[in-house]
Design a protein around this motif. Structure first.
Motif, short mmCIF file in Angstrom:
data_model
loop_
_atom_site.label_atom_id
_atom_site.label_comp_id
_atom_site.label_asym_id
_atom_site.label_seq_id
_atom_site.Cartn_x
_atom_site.Cartn_y
_atom_site.Cartn_z
N ASN A 149 0.83 -1.21 0.00
CA ASN A 149 0.00 0.00 0.00
C ASN A 149 0.86 1.26 0.00
OD1 ASN A 149 -2.36 1.60 0.24
ND2 ASN A 149 -2.03 1.75 2.43
N LYS A 150 1.96 1.25 0.79
CA LYS A 150 2.85 2.41 0.82
C LYS A 150 3.50 2.63 -0.53
CE LYS A 150 3.92 2.21 5.77
NZ LYS A 150 4.99 2.00 6.78
N GLU A 151 3.94 1.54 -1.17
CA GLU A 151 4.55 1.67 -2.49
C GLU A 151 3.53 2.20 -3.51
OE1 GLU A 151 6.14 -2.10 -3.49
OE2 GLU A 151 7.76 -2.03 -2.00
N MET A 152 2.28 1.75 -3.40
CA MET A 152 1.25 2.22 -4.32
C MET A 152 0.97 3.70 -4.11
SD MET A 152 -2.57 0.63 -4.85
CE MET A 152 -1.83 -1.00 -5.03
N GLN A 153 0.94 4.16 -2.84
CA GLN A 153 0.72 5.57 -2.56
C GLN A 153 1.88 6.42 -3.09
OE1 GLN A 153 0.01 6.03 1.60
NE2 GLN A 153 -2.13 5.45 1.47
N GLN A 154 3.10 5.94 -2.92
CA GLN A 154 4.25 6.67 -3.46
C GLN A 154 4.19 6.75 -4.97
OE1 GLN A 154 7.71 4.69 -1.92
NE2 GLN A 154 7.41 5.43 0.19
N MET A 155 3.75 5.67 -5.62
CA MET A 155 3.64 5.68 -7.07
C MET A 155 2.56 6.66 -7.52
SD MET A 155 2.75 2.48 -9.61
CE MET A 155 1.08 2.37 -8.93
N PHE A 156 1.39 6.68 -6.82
CA PHE A 156 0.33 7.63 -7.15
C PHE A 156 0.81 9.07 -6.98
CE2 PHE A 156 -3.28 4.46 -6.11
CZ PHE A 156 -3.17 3.93 -7.38
N SER A 157 1.52 9.31 -5.87
CA SER A 157 2.00 10.67 -5.61
C SER A 157 3.01 11.10 -6.67
CB SER A 157 2.63 10.73 -4.21
OG SER A 157 3.15 12.01 -3.95
N GLN A 158 3.90 10.20 -7.05
CA GLN A 158 4.91 10.53 -8.06
C GLN A 158 4.25 10.79 -9.41
OE1 GLN A 158 7.89 7.52 -8.50
NE2 GLN A 158 9.07 8.67 -10.01
N GLN A 159 3.28 9.96 -9.78
CA GLN A 159 2.59 10.16 -11.05
C GLN A 159 1.79 11.46 -11.06
OE1 GLN A 159 0.23 6.66 -11.76
NE2 GLN A 159 1.98 5.43 -12.40
N LEU A 160 1.18 11.80 -9.90
CA LEU A 160 0.43 13.04 -9.83
C LEU A 160 1.36 14.24 -9.96
CD1 LEU A 160 -2.28 14.44 -9.33
CD2 LEU A 160 -1.81 14.31 -6.88
N THR A 161 2.52 14.17 -9.30
CA THR A 161 3.49 15.27 -9.41
C THR A 161 3.98 15.42 -10.84
OG1 THR A 161 4.17 14.87 -7.12
CG2 THR A 161 5.65 16.16 -8.50
N GLU A 162 4.28 14.31 -11.49
CA GLU A 162 4.74 14.37 -12.87
C GLU A 162 3.64 14.92 -13.79
OE1 GLU A 162 6.00 10.47 -13.85
OE2 GLU A 162 7.83 10.54 -12.63
N GLN A 163 2.40 14.53 -13.54
CA GLN A 163 1.31 15.02 -14.36
C GLN A 163 1.13 16.53 -14.21
OE1 GLN A 163 -2.44 13.15 -13.53
NE2 GLN A 163 -3.60 14.48 -14.91
N LYS A 164 1.20 17.02 -12.97
CA LYS A 164 1.07 18.46 -12.74
C LYS A 164 2.22 19.22 -13.40
CE LYS A 164 -2.69 18.39 -10.38
NZ LYS A 164 -3.93 18.99 -10.94
N ALA A 165 3.43 18.66 -13.31
CA ALA A 165 4.57 19.33 -13.94
C ALA A 165 4.41 19.38 -15.45
CB ALA A 165 5.86 18.61 -13.55
N LEU A 166 3.93 18.28 -16.05
CA LEU A 166 3.73 18.25 -17.50
C LEU A 166 2.63 19.22 -17.92
CD1 LEU A 166 4.02 14.41 -18.23
CD2 LEU A 166 5.66 16.20 -18.80
N GLU A 167 1.57 19.31 -17.11
CA GLU A 167 0.49 20.24 -17.44
C GLU A 167 0.98 21.69 -17.40
OE1 GLU A 167 -2.66 19.43 -14.76
OE2 GLU A 167 -3.33 17.60 -15.78
N LYS A 168 1.77 22.03 -16.39
CA LYS A 168 2.30 23.39 -16.30
C LYS A 168 3.25 23.67 -17.46
CE LYS A 168 1.87 24.04 -11.31
NZ LYS A 168 2.58 24.34 -10.04
N GLU A 169 4.09 22.69 -17.80
CA GLU A 169 5.03 22.88 -18.91
C GLU A 169 4.29 23.04 -20.22
OE1 GLU A 169 8.99 20.68 -20.80
OE2 GLU A 169 7.91 19.83 -19.09
#
Length: 257
Positions: free
Chosen positions: A86-106
């Motif tokens: 569960n912790k690994e899944m949460q870290q993966m979700f958080s990382q994907q969300l951060t990458e998505q926000k960065a791509l949207e801003k870029e």
């Protein structure tokens, strides 16, 4: 001689009496033995196999305790594995969300660079971000301005942000500069980020946000004004998606237990 025969008769009588008593005594002992054997068999048939205080009872309890300890250790291991997953899944979700926000801003940045209709004298409205605060009528607004042309001098701008909506069923508007009690004048190179917290009047239903940016004329700059209107539901959609993802993460964590 007469006394001898008399004593002999007495001895014979005593012998006969003692012999009869011995037979009775032996018979009584046999009856008692039989009754004892029958009672012991009956007690064994109705008595429990092992009492808690007996050696066999303690051995049985120790075996049950060991079995339960093994089952508990197996469940703890499964719970630890599920928690780590569960912790690994949460870290993966958080990382994907951060990458998505960065791509949207870029992506939004490059769109603002390529689209020339939304800028004036090399200054563009890169974007507007809106999120709700703690109080029902509290909001946080972020305005991002970018300079599209490389200049050595700073660009002087003045922003006007109008909050459009309805108040008690009638059209109404409020100026952000009046709500925060300050002027929105900026002087920057490359980009500028403005963060403002404001509280709307009770009953004010915010629907749109109008942003006007006026570039002051200066040496080598003609000056001008750009204007863009944003729908509040679309601005809040990004915050809603983030909240939904966080709620899904918390549900995954709760279901693992």
């Amino acid at each position: 001689m007469l006394n001898y025969h008399r004593w002999l008769d007495r001895l014979q009588v005593l012998e006969r009496n003692n012999r009869t008593s011995s037979i009775y005594l032996i018979g009584l002992m046999v009856v008692c033995f039989l009754l004892g054997a029958i009672s012991f068999n009956l007690w064994l048939s109705f008595a429990p196999e092992a009492t808690p205080n007996s050696a066999s009872g303690k051995r049985k309890l120790l075996q049950e305790l060991e079995t339960q300890a093994q089952a508990l250790a197996s469940r703890n291991l499964a719970l630890s594995i599920a928690d780590n997953a569960n912790k690994e899944m949460q870290q993966m979700f958080s990382q994907q969300l951060t990458e998505q926000k960065a791509l949207e801003k870029e992506l939004a940045f490059y769109r603002s660079v390529m689209v020339t209709d939304g800028d004036v004298e090399g200054v563009a409205i890169h974007g507007v971000e809106l999120s709700k605060g703690v109080a029902p009528e509290q909001y946080q607004l972020r305005l991002i301005l970018t300079q599209l042309q490389k200049r050595k001098v700073k660009v002087k701008t003045n922003a006007t942000v109008l909050l459009l909506g309805t108040l008690n069923g009638k059209p109404a508007e409020r100026s952000l500069s009046k709500l925060v009690n300050k002027k929105l004048d900026f002087e920057f190179n490359y980009f500028h980020i403005m963060d403002s917290d404001f509280v709307l009047p009770n009953g004010f239903n915010l629907q749109r946000i109008m942003v006007k940016v006026k570039v002051a004329a200066s040496r080598g700059v003609k000056g001008g004004e750009i204007e863009q209107v944003y729908n509040v539901p679309e601005l809040l959609m990004g915050e809603k998606e983030l909240r939904v993802i966080l709620e899904q993460n918390s549900q995954v964590k709760d279901n693992s237990y």
